[in-house]
Design an enzyme around this catalytic site. Structure first.
Site, PDB file in Angstrom:
ATOM      1  N   LYS A 227      -4.734 -15.918  23.437  1.00 41.76           N
ATOM      2  CA  LYS A 227      -5.187 -16.882  22.426  1.00 41.76           C
ATOM      3  C   LYS A 227      -4.664 -18.244  22.819  1.00 41.76           C
ATOM      4  O   LYS A 227      -3.611 -18.355  23.454  1.00 41.76           O
ATOM      5  CB  LYS A 227      -4.634 -16.504  21.044  1.00 41.76           C
ATOM      6  CG  LYS A 227      -5.387 -17.131  19.897  1.00 41.76           C
ATOM      7  CD  LYS A 227      -6.634 -16.339  19.592  1.00 41.76           C
ATOM      8  CE  LYS A 227      -7.304 -16.770  18.324  1.00 41.76           C
ATOM      9  NZ  LYS A 227      -8.254 -15.754  17.837  1.00 41.76           N
TER      10      LYS A 227
HETATM   11  N1  LIG Z   1     -15.191 -17.645  15.473  1.00 41.24           N
HETATM   12  C1  LIG Z   1     -15.009 -16.380  15.786  1.00 41.24           C
HETATM   13  O1  LIG Z   1     -15.821 -15.786  16.554  1.00 41.24           O
HETATM   14  C2  LIG Z   1     -13.865 -15.608  15.236  1.00 41.24           C
HETATM   15  C3  LIG Z   1     -13.023 -16.124  14.277  1.00 41.24           C
HETATM   16  N2  LIG Z   1     -12.051 -15.347  13.718  1.00 41.24           N
HETATM   17  C4  LIG Z   1     -11.171 -15.847  12.684  1.00 41.24           C
HETATM   18  O2  LIG Z   1     -11.925 -16.207  11.520  1.00 41.24           O
HETATM   19  C5  LIG Z   1     -11.315 -17.302  10.849  1.00 41.24           C
HETATM   20  C6  LIG Z   1     -12.321 -18.425  10.698  1.00 41.24           C
HETATM   21  O3  LIG Z   1     -12.757 -18.831  11.991  1.00 41.24           O
HETATM   22  P1  LIG Z   1     -14.103 -19.681  12.180  1.00 41.24           P
HETATM   23  O4  LIG Z   1     -15.071 -19.334  11.129  1.00 41.24           O
HETATM   24  O5  LIG Z   1     -14.460 -19.545  13.598  1.00 41.24           O
HETATM   25  O6  LIG Z   1     -13.567 -21.149  11.955  1.00 41.24           O
HETATM   26  P2  LIG Z   1     -14.401 -22.442  11.535  1.00 41.24           P
HETATM   27  O7  LIG Z   1     -13.604 -23.586  12.003  1.00 41.24           O
HETATM   28  O8  LIG Z   1     -15.821 -22.323  11.947  1.00 41.24           O
HETATM   29  O9  LIG Z   1     -14.386 -22.386   9.923  1.00 41.24           O
HETATM   30  C7  LIG Z   1     -13.202 -22.357   9.209  1.00 41.24           C
HETATM   31  C8  LIG Z   1     -13.518 -22.365   7.723  1.00 41.24           C
HETATM   32  O10 LIG Z   1     -12.296 -22.236   7.002  1.00 41.24           O
HETATM   33  C9  LIG Z   1     -12.244 -23.245   6.001  1.00 41.24           C
HETATM   34  N3  LIG Z   1     -10.856 -23.596   5.704  1.00 41.24           N
HETATM   35  C10 LIG Z   1      -9.965 -24.245   6.498  1.00 41.24           C
HETATM   36  N4  LIG Z   1      -8.813 -24.414   5.855  1.00 41.24           N
HETATM   37  C11 LIG Z   1      -8.971 -23.865   4.630  1.00 41.24           C
HETATM   38  C12 LIG Z   1      -8.140 -23.758   3.494  1.00 41.24           C
HETATM   39  N5  LIG Z   1      -6.907 -24.265   3.488  1.00 41.24           N
HETATM   40  N6  LIG Z   1      -8.632 -23.118   2.394  1.00 41.24           N
HETATM   41  C13 LIG Z   1      -9.884 -22.625   2.378  1.00 41.24           C
HETATM   42  N7  LIG Z   1     -10.722 -22.715   3.420  1.00 41.24           N
HETATM   43  C14 LIG Z   1     -10.264 -23.330   4.523  1.00 41.24           C
HETATM   44  C15 LIG Z   1     -13.018 -24.403   6.598  1.00 41.24           C
HETATM   45  O11 LIG Z   1     -13.432 -25.329   5.603  1.00 41.24           O
HETATM   46  C16 LIG Z   1     -14.169 -23.666   7.236  1.00 41.24           C
HETATM   47  O12 LIG Z   1     -15.164 -23.388   6.271  1.00 41.24           O
HETATM   48  C17 LIG Z   1     -10.065 -17.636  11.665  1.00 41.24           C
HETATM   49  O13 LIG Z   1      -8.979 -16.915  11.146  1.00 41.24           O
HETATM   50  C18 LIG Z   1     -10.413 -17.118  13.051  1.00 41.24           C
HETATM   51  O14 LIG Z   1      -9.273 -16.834  13.833  1.00 41.24           O
HETATM   52  C19 LIG Z   1     -11.895 -14.036  14.075  1.00 41.24           C
HETATM   53  C20 LIG Z   1     -12.694 -13.476  15.031  1.00 41.24           C
HETATM   54  C21 LIG Z   1     -13.686 -14.233  15.748  1.00 41.24           C
HETATM   55  O1  LIG Z   2     -14.807 -13.928  21.376  1.00 36.71           O
HETATM   56  C1  LIG Z   2     -13.674 -13.883  21.838  1.00 36.71           C
HETATM   57  O2  LIG Z   2     -13.419 -13.767  23.006  1.00 36.71           O
HETATM   58  C2  LIG Z   2     -12.448 -13.955  20.940  1.00 36.71           C
HETATM   59  C3  LIG Z   2     -12.691 -14.274  19.506  1.00 36.71           C
HETATM   60  C4  LIG Z   2     -11.361 -14.431  18.829  1.00 36.71           C
HETATM   61  O3  LIG Z   2     -10.637 -15.357  19.113  1.00 36.71           O
HETATM   62  C5  LIG Z   2     -10.918 -13.444  17.872  1.00 36.71           C
HETATM   63  O4  LIG Z   2     -11.486 -12.342  17.806  1.00 36.71           O
HETATM   64  O5  LIG Z   2      -9.949 -13.708  17.147  1.00 36.71           O
END
Ligand SMILES: NC(=O)C1=CN([C@@H]2O[C@H](COP(=O)(O)OP(=O)(O)OC[C@H]3O[C@@H](n4cnc5c(N)ncnc54)[C@H](O)[C@@H]3O)[C@@H](O)[C@H]2O)C=CC1
Ligand SMILES: O=C(O)CCC(=O)C(=O)O
Length: 411
Positions: free
Chosen positions: A102
């Site tokens: 990460k």
């Molecule tokens: N993007 C991916 O493919 C993956 C993401 N994740 C996890 O999912 C989570 C979200 O990631 P993404 O959707 O990619 O990020 P993103 O940056 O696209 O969206 C994050 C969201 O969280 C909200 N947010 C931020 N701070 C906040 C707070 N204090 N209270 C409420 N909402 C808040 C933002 O407004 C936004 O809507 C993270 O924990 C990430 O590690 C897990 C697996 C894969």
């Molecule tokens: O798509 C990936 O390689 C990793 C996504 C990721 O950061 C997660 O699963 O938390």
């Protein structure tokens, strides 16, 4: 207990259940490599800004290390370390041939211009280019980063190593990204939720949902759950939270967000307190934002019967214990949000093969992987007599331990 202490504790508990040798346990816990780099860029106004970037490469026994890059002001070495370790167990639970890593940069992407973000991404890539690679460590998007970030990384990396599409996943389709990767984590959340609810004689269409986060994971999860007839009664992001007992119109909200970018002025909803969202009346709570949001301060008040961890480490150790006593069933992050890394694997395979799959194939394969790992987790829960988190941890840790032992340590 911070994310690293909590993740390591879950790992140790799994290692004990599996009866792992203490030396093997130590070797699996300590990261393969921790990278910390200084990234200085000129800002648009001509002044300099310095950021600290991290990449923790946790384990590579099962294949190249894999995991996202996060841009967020709270990024710190312990958190990146925990998230890298979670990736090792996640890729093993998903049965994709990767290890875990990460990365992150402590910055506020919302307050930076596109050109500042591009300069920062390029400097970070210059600093780590010789330690990542198609068969070494393959980054992807995470919070605060997206397909454009991966395009800049790919371009910068390729200046040193020649055109290398498989060095990152989650790229734009025009640069070799996979159809279905953008929606994949949210789609995986949908498949995971379906599997769990079916197990308990329930269905998406008969359930109410509260979702925290409306970025990549949360917005796709909301759209797909809504399409399946699930009623989303509360939703929130960093700007606040909204609710509607009869269900929020998600397609209309998507359109509204694309036009104005703010939840709060959406029609036909009640504004609720952001903290209230997590304890809102609903059947299924789906945290899809930051880590540690469920803790001893709010866990006792959670009304949901099921929690699907779309985010990484949304439930801290104390909350886990409180929720278990209340009978709340938690579907852990290392399974629930694995759809993203599973389709990242499909993207990497397509890049290496030089052959593009259609979206139907991507989604069908994703569903197969999610179904298989749910079954394997349940089998582990039965044989170890443990909850779903420990079932997933023992499954992942056991696979990594077996690979490590097979490879051996002879110099
Ligand atoms: N993007 C991916 O493919 C993956 C993401 N994740 C996890 O999912 C989570 C979200 O990631 P993404 O959707 O990619 O990020 P993103 O940056 O696209 O969206 C994050 C969201 O969280 C909200 N947010 C931020 N701070 C906040 C707070 N204090 N209270 C409420 N909402 C808040 C933002 O407004 C936004 O809507 C993270 O924990 C990430 O590690 C897990 C697996 C894969
Ligand atoms: O798509 C990936 O390689 C990793 C996504 C990721 O950061 C997660 O699963 O938390």
């Amino acid at each position: 207990m911070n994310a690293l202490a909590a993740t390591s504790r879950n790992f140790r508990q799994a290692a004990r259940l599996l009866g792992l040798d203490s030396k093997l346990e130590k070797s699996l816990l300590i990261p393969f490599r921790e990278i910390k780099v200084e990234c200085t860029i000129p800002k648009d106004d001509g002044t300099l800004a310095t950021f600290v970037g991290f990449r923790v490469q946790h384990d590579n026994a099962r294949g190249p290390m894999k995991g996202g890059i996060r841009y967020h002001p709270e990024v710190d070495p312990d958190e990146v370390n925990a998230l890298a370790q979670l990736m090792t167990w996640k890729t093993a639970v998903a049965a994709v041939p990767y290890g875990g890593a990460k990365g992150g940069i402590g910055c506020s992407p919302g307050e930076m211009s596109t050109s500042e973000l591009e300069r920062l991404t390029r400097v970070f890539t210059q600093k780590i280019h010789d330690l990542i690679g198609t068969h070494a460590d393959v980054p992807a998007p995470d919070m605060g980063t997206n397909a454009q970030t991966m395009a800049w990384m790919l371009d910068e990396y390729s200046k040193f190593h020649g055109h290398s599409p498989a060095v990152v996943t989650g790229k734009p389709i025009d640069l070799g990204g996979s159809l279905g990767r953008d929606a994949a984590t949210g789609r995986g959340v949908l498949y995971a939720t379906e599997a769990l609810l079916t197990e308990h004689g329930k269905s998406i269409s008969g359930s109410t949902f509260a979702i925290q986060g409306f970025g990549n994971v949360g917005s796709w999860a909301a759209q797909l759950i809504h399409q399946k007839g699930g009623k989303i009664v509360a939703l929130g992001d960093v700007t606040g939270a909204i609710s509607n007992k009869s269900g929020i119109d998600i397609p209309a909200l998507m359109e509204h967000m694309n036009n104005s970018g703010s939840l709060k002025d959406f029609h036909s909803v009640e504004i609720i307190d952001a903290a209230e969202l997590l304890v809102h009346e609903c059947d299924v709570l789906v945290p899809c934002a930051l880590g540690g949001v469920l803790n001893r301060g709010n866990a006792a008040d959670v009304k949901a019967r099921f929690i699907i961890e779309g985010a990484n480490h949304p439930t801290d150790t104390e909350a886990d214990e409180i929720l278990a006593k209340k009978g709340v069933i938690v579907l852990p992050d290392i399974y629930a949000n694995s759809g993203g890394v599973i389709v990242s694997y499909f993207e990497w395979v397509q890049n290496i093969q030089g052959f593009m799959w259609d979206e139907e194939k991507v989604n069908m394969e994703l569903q197969k992987y999610m179904k298989n790992s749910f079954q394997h987790i349940k089998d582990m829960c039965k044989s170890q007599n443990c909850n779903l988190r420990m079932g997933a941890f023992t499954l992942g840790v056991n696979r990594v331990a077996r690979a490590t032992l097979l490879r051996g340590w002879e110099a």
